[in-house]
Design a protein around this motif. Structure first.
Motif, PDB file in Angstrom:
ATOM      1  N   UNK A  77       0.832  -1.210   0.000  1.00  0.00           N
ATOM      2  CA  UNK A  77       0.000   0.000   0.000  1.00  0.00           C
ATOM      3  C   UNK A  77       0.864   1.257   0.000  1.00  0.00           C
ATOM      4  N   UNK A  78       2.043   1.167   0.629  1.00  0.00           N
ATOM      5  CA  UNK A  78       2.954   2.317   0.589  1.00  0.00           C
ATOM      6  C   UNK A  78       3.474   2.556  -0.821  1.00  0.00           C
ATOM      7  N   UNK A  79       3.898   1.474  -1.472  1.00  0.00           N
ATOM      8  CA  UNK A  79       4.444   1.632  -2.823  1.00  0.00           C
ATOM      9  C   UNK A  79       3.360   2.056  -3.817  1.00  0.00           C
ATOM     10  N   UNK A  80       2.139   1.587  -3.622  1.00  0.00           N
ATOM     11  CA  UNK A  80       1.067   2.029  -4.510  1.00  0.00           C
ATOM     12  C   UNK A  80       0.772   3.507  -4.318  1.00  0.00           C
ATOM     13  N   UNK A  81       0.905   3.992  -3.080  1.00  0.00           N
ATOM     14  CA  UNK A  81       0.736   5.428  -2.855  1.00  0.00           C
ATOM     15  C   UNK A  81       1.800   6.209  -3.608  1.00  0.00           C
ATOM     16  N   UNK A 108       4.653  13.165   1.022  1.00  0.00           N
ATOM     17  CA  UNK A 108       4.559  11.716   0.815  1.00  0.00           C
ATOM     18  C   UNK A 108       4.836  10.953   2.107  1.00  0.00           C
ATOM     19  N   UNK A 109       5.765  11.443   2.932  1.00  0.00           N
ATOM     20  CA  UNK A 109       6.029  10.795   4.222  1.00  0.00           C
ATOM     21  C   UNK A 109       4.804  10.884   5.125  1.00  0.00           C
ATOM     22  N   UNK A 110       4.151  12.061   5.131  1.00  0.00           N
ATOM     23  CA  UNK A 110       2.960  12.234   5.953  1.00  0.00           C
ATOM     24  C   UNK A 110       1.826  11.325   5.486  1.00  0.00           C
ATOM     25  N   UNK A 111       1.593  11.302   4.183  1.00  0.00           N
ATOM     26  CA  UNK A 111       0.521  10.462   3.651  1.00  0.00           C
ATOM     27  C   UNK A 111       0.814   8.978   3.882  1.00  0.00           C
ATOM     28  N   UNK A 112       2.093   8.600   3.770  1.00  0.00           N
ATOM     29  CA  UNK A 112       2.463   7.209   4.024  1.00  0.00           C
ATOM     30  C   UNK A 112       2.185   6.831   5.473  1.00  0.00           C
ATOM     31  N   UNK A 113       2.585   7.707   6.403  1.00  0.00           N
ATOM     32  CA  UNK A 113       2.356   7.434   7.829  1.00  0.00           C
ATOM     33  C   UNK A 113       0.862   7.308   8.133  1.00  0.00           C
ATOM     34  N   UNK A 149       7.353   1.066  10.345  1.00  0.00           N
ATOM     35  CA  UNK A 149       7.143   0.444   9.035  1.00  0.00           C
ATOM     36  C   UNK A 149       7.060   1.509   7.944  1.00  0.00           C
ATOM     37  N   UNK A 150       6.380   2.625   8.232  1.00  0.00           N
ATOM     38  CA  UNK A 150       6.276   3.689   7.225  1.00  0.00           C
ATOM     39  C   UNK A 150       7.641   4.309   6.934  1.00  0.00           C
ATOM     40  N   UNK A 151       8.489   4.431   7.948  1.00  0.00           N
ATOM     41  CA  UNK A 151       9.839   4.969   7.741  1.00  0.00           C
ATOM     42  C   UNK A 151      10.669   4.006   6.900  1.00  0.00           C
TER      43      UNK A 151
END
Length: 368
Positions: A77-81, A108-113, A149-151
């Motif tokens: 889901x992170x890579x798809x974002x 992008x870091x905020x949205x990933x988190x 995990x997001x980091x």
């Protein structure tokens, strides 16, 4: 006929180091990126198996499979974002591409988190509602793990972009080598140009007997032109004042041929005269203006060189198209555009109307 403007000039990106996202350009295709993302996700899924199963006294095959799939999904889901925000053409992708590198990475870091946290909480409560009895951490620990995990996911994405950056720099270096060779070839052609040399010698022949003093100066100016070509033709940059001295000598040779039909006006402050620009840049623009316009006393061609802004040099002339247009491939301008872009990550701009032709050259304080 219009003075030639190569198509690449309107479509070239203008990356500026430290500002637009183009400093980390997209080099992987969508398919290649998705395959890389899937491979990374599978690796983390396999890593999750021993870390989630071995500490327990027993674990079923279903639990082990669920742990592996969950790890794969949380990275997918992170890579798809990142795929949607960076690789998939859309209005959102174009908006992100216009942002600074810091803004792009921060958003992008905020949205990933947020996405990873939402997924972790959703899975936590879904497992509870379905009666899946895997060992569950506390909410606080769950949220902490989600950020870790997001980091990790963002670090993998940054690594992918660093690889893209490396490939981009390699291609730019290769292009720069090609442009250097092309510039040397163009310079050599100019040095050996039979038309320019023939016209200059013809003009000199007419001056020797009628105006010996003018002929002497003509020879001196011609020597200055060829001395400059031999000395600076293969350099990356020259100070503006040296290029201007060369252009004055070059324009003098043309003025002795065209008389009052050609004028060169230079209006530049002293503080910009040491700034760098590619050699033969101004000469190319003067040559193009003479090549594509009628030059006569009735329609004098006035070429002006001045500043359009603090860091922008303007070369302009009125348009009096020749009755018999001169065929041109636009190679010279295209070559100059690429040389400038590779030198200082800025773009040469062309403005053309029915009555005027203007080229805007970036004039930075230094080359990046």
């Amino acid at each position: 006929m219009n003075q030639p403007v190569p198509p690449s000039m309107s479509s070239l990106a203008a990356p500026r180091l430290g500002l637009p996202q183009a400093v980390v350009p997209v080099m992987f295709s969508q398919r290649a990126y998705l395959l890389i993302a899937l491979a990374i996700s599978l690796v983390f899924g396999l890593i999750a198996l021993p870390t989630g199963v071995l500490p327990r006294n027993y674990a079923t095959l279903g639990e082990a499979t669920l742990l592996c799939i969950n790890a794969i999904l949380v990275f997918q889901i992170q890579f798809w974002l990142h795929f949607l925000l960076r690789y998939h053409p859309s209005a959102v992708q174009r908006w992100f591409a216009r942002q600074s590198l810091l803004t792009d990475r921060g958003l992008r870091a905020l949205l990933t988190a947020v996405l990873v946290t939402s997924y972790s909480l959703g899975r936590y409560y879904l497992d509870a509602s379905l009666g899946i009895n895997l060992d569950k951490p506390s909410i606080t620990l769950l949220l902490t793990l989600a950020q870790v995990v997001s980091i990790v996911g963002l670090s993998c994405q940054v690594g992918i972009e660093l690889v893209e950056r490396s490939r981009y720099l390699a291609s730019e270096i290769e292009l720069l080598r090609h442009e250097q060779l092309q510039a040397r070839y163009e310079s050599l052609k100019q040095q050996l140009s039979p038309h320019f040399l023939f016209n200059s010698l013809s003009t000199l022949g007419g001056l020797i007997y009628d105006e010996p003093a003018a002929a002497e100066r003509f020879v001196n100016e011609m020597a200055q032109v060829y001395r400059y070509l031999l000395r600076h033709g293969e350099q990356m940059t020259v100070p503006l004042h040296e290029e201007l001295a060369f252009v004055r000598s070059y324009a003098y040779l043309l003025q002795m041929r065209f008389g009052e039909g050609l004028e060169l006006h230079i209006d530049l402050p002293a503080e910009v005269l040491d700034r760098p620009l590619p050699p033969l840049a101004l000469q190319l623009l003067v040559e193009n203006a003479v090549k594509h316009n009628t030059v006569s006393r009735r329609h004098p061609l006035v070429i002006s060189i001045d500043l359009a802004g603090a860091d922008q040099l303007r070369v302009s002339n009125p348009r009096h198209p020749r009755l018999s247009p001169v065929a041109s491939s636009g190679t010279g301008l295209s070559n100059l555009t690429n040389r400038i872009r590779l030198l200082n990550q800025q773009q040469l701009l062309v403005e053309q109307t029915d009555h005027a032709f203007c080229v805007l050259l970036p004039l930075p304080a230094s080359i990046l």
